[in-house]
Scaffold this active site. Structure first.
Site, PDB file in Angstrom:
ATOM      1  N   HIS A 137      -0.747  -3.694   5.445  1.00 43.71           N
ATOM      2  CA  HIS A 137      -0.804  -4.350   4.136  1.00 43.71           C
ATOM      3  C   HIS A 137      -1.513  -5.702   4.162  1.00 43.71           C
ATOM      4  CE1 HIS A 137       1.378  -1.015   2.698  1.00 43.71           C
ATOM      5  NE2 HIS A 137       2.612  -1.440   2.847  1.00 43.71           N
ATOM      6  N   HIS A 211       2.809  -2.224  -4.709  1.00 51.24           N
ATOM      7  CA  HIS A 211       3.945  -1.783  -3.892  1.00 51.24           C
ATOM      8  C   HIS A 211       5.268  -1.863  -4.661  1.00 51.24           C
ATOM      9  CE1 HIS A 211       6.101  -0.961  -0.171  1.00 51.24           C
ATOM     10  NE2 HIS A 211       4.958  -0.871   0.470  1.00 51.24           N
ATOM     11  N   GLU A 349       2.065   4.661  -3.733  1.00 52.99           N
ATOM     12  CA  GLU A 349       0.953   3.725  -3.583  1.00 52.99           C
ATOM     13  C   GLU A 349      -0.370   4.479  -3.650  1.00 52.99           C
ATOM     14  OE1 GLU A 349       2.048   1.396   0.117  1.00 52.99           O
ATOM     15  OE2 GLU A 349       3.835   2.563  -0.207  1.00 52.99           O
TER      16      GLU A 349
HETATM   17  C1  GLA Z   1       4.554   0.897   3.155  1.00 55.20           C
HETATM   18  C2  GLA Z   1       4.499   1.537   4.480  1.00 55.20           C
HETATM   19  C3  GLA Z   1       5.864   1.671   5.022  1.00 55.20           C
HETATM   20  C4  GLA Z   1       6.569   0.346   5.042  1.00 55.20           C
HETATM   21  C5  GLA Z   1       6.589  -0.241   3.683  1.00 55.20           C
HETATM   22  C6  GLA Z   1       7.203  -1.619   3.694  1.00 55.20           C
HETATM   23  O1  GLA Z   1       4.926   1.762   2.176  1.00 55.20           O
HETATM   24  O2  GLA Z   1       3.845   2.765   4.478  1.00 55.20           O
HETATM   25  O3  GLA Z   1       5.803   2.190   6.310  1.00 55.20           O
HETATM   26  O4  GLA Z   1       5.900  -0.530   5.895  1.00 55.20           O
HETATM   27  O5  GLA Z   1       5.284  -0.316   3.181  1.00 55.20           O
HETATM   28  O6  GLA Z   1       8.440  -1.662   4.307  1.00 55.20           O
END
Ligand code: GLA
Length: 384
Positions: A137, A211, A349
């Site tokens: 991210h 997110h 996402e």
């Molecule tokens: C995303 C990732 C997950 C996790 C979340 C945050 O969705 O794919 O693995 O890292 O963010 O906790």
């Protein structure tokens, strides 16, 4: 039969329910009016963070200038009763201290880049390492931890916010100064649309997403295992133990990953499929059958059969990361005062595939000077 938005709202108004605020004592914008701004908090370095309240077409939203975070998203159930269907916190301190990206805008690269490095035009770039060996991210201080410039608007398109952030050349290891604009729009029918745009002054990679953790029963309302999910995707990208795609586009047929006809999330989540074991649930990228599209096209339906709240998503993106909240461990709690445990919220996402910068066979995430990155996702709400 789907009850129309107008019918639900009319019934709610008749029952005197529309005036009920989920978070009492906070600013409430009028339907269709320009978003209302208030001070939300101050960061340790003295930067002021504002909160914007928007309402249109029966959808209400609160957005922070910090991370572009959707702090609250309120929609009615089939009886017109509103609930905040997104996980989050009451205070800026809680977001700044430790948040698993609740409601945030994610950039410069949503999802993981394997080994936290990639090569572009023969040059290798070392990124911020923040998830085992990988960069997740956007790195340790991604777009979710930045304060965005926010401009409100209201007009024929709806009401909304234009959020802007300029990421410096080299920030978190990424090349190029990235000028990013994200627009949140609530349409007259209550749709929530996100438009992303970005330009760069050097070749770079970009993958922007949102997110938001959804729980259509309402934040703090228990787990999402009873929610029904439909994903029009015949393939997904299996991963290694660090959640980096192996490169295979595996068929969902006959696996727990087949959501093509819709099913409760909990139905197969405890199956001992190796991919579910290593991710502790669903945390994978689905390859949407529609592929990359110019205009947003159908990408998911999420429905809570108890409240009837239903969300349909459409996107221009080729992939959808469905994350079933596997890492929520009961240490955080939301505005309801209830702790968030595993599976108490889920993320959908819209994105390009994880680790694309290292996968020439995946759709490209490269952005060059003179080009404009564009992506759009629409969330439509109803109750049935
Ligand atoms: C995303 C990732 C997950 C996790 C979340 C945050 O969705 O794919 O693995 O890292 O963010 O906790």
């Amino acid at each position: 039969m789907e009850t129309s938005r107008r019918t639900v709202l009319a019934a709610a108004a008749a029952a005197g329910l529309t005036a009920v605020a989920a978070t009492p004592g906070t600013a409430h914008a009028k339907e269709g009016a320009k978003p209302v701004k208030e001070l939300f908090g101050t960061l340790a370095d003295g930067t002021k963070v504002h909160r914007w309240t928007l309402a249109n077409g029966g959808t209400r939203m609160k957005v922070l200038s910090y991370g572009g975070i959707v702090q609250s998203l309120e929609i009615p159930d089939r009886h017109g009763r509103y609930a905040n269907v997104s996980l989050g916190f009451d205070t800026l301190d809680a977001y700044a201290a430790s948040s698993p990206y609740f409601g945030a805008l994610i950039g410069r690269y949503g999802n993981r880049i394997g080994g936290s490095r990639f090569t572009l035009d023969g040059r290798e770039y070392q990124l911020s390492v923040n998830d085992g060996p990988n960069s997740l991210h956007g790195g340790a201080a991604g777009f979710d931890k930045r304060v965005w410039d926010v401009e409100p608007f209201s007009g024929p398109r709806g009401v909304g916010l234009v959020l802007r952030y300029v990421s410096a050349d080299g920030e978190m290891g990424y090349p190029g100064r990235l000028d990013t604009t994200v627009t949140y729009t609530l349409g007259g029918n209550g749709d929530w649309r996100i438009d992303y745009a970005a330009t760069t002054d050097r070749p770079t990679v970009v993958n922007l997403t949102s997110h938001t953790y959804f729980n259509l029963a309402g934040e703090g309302g228990g787990d999402i295992l009873g929610h029904e999910l439909r994903l029009p995707a015949s393939r997904y990208t299996p991963t290694d133990a660090t959640l980096i795609p192996t490169g295979e586009l595996a068929k969902v047929t006959g696996t727990p990953f087949d959501f093509r006809h819709g099913k409760p999330i909990g139905r197969d989540i405890r199956t001992a499929h190796p991919q579910l074991v290593l991710a502790k649930g669903f945390d994978h990228n689905w390859v949407l059958d529609k592929g990359i599209t110019r205009a947003p096209q159908y990408a998911a339906t999420l429905r809570d059969p108890v409240s009837g709240r239903t969300m349909r998503m459409a996107t221009t993106e080729p992939g959808m990361q469905f994350y079933s909240g596997n890492f929520l461990d009961g240490t955080l709690h939301g505005p309801s005062g209830r702790t968030y445990r595993q599976g108490d919220g889920l993320c959908l996402e819209t994105q390009h595939f994880p680790d694309s910068p290292n996968r020439p066979d995946f759709p490209s995430t490269v952005l060059r000077p003179g080009e404009t990155y564009r992506s759009a996702t629409v969330h439509s709400f109803s109750a049935r």
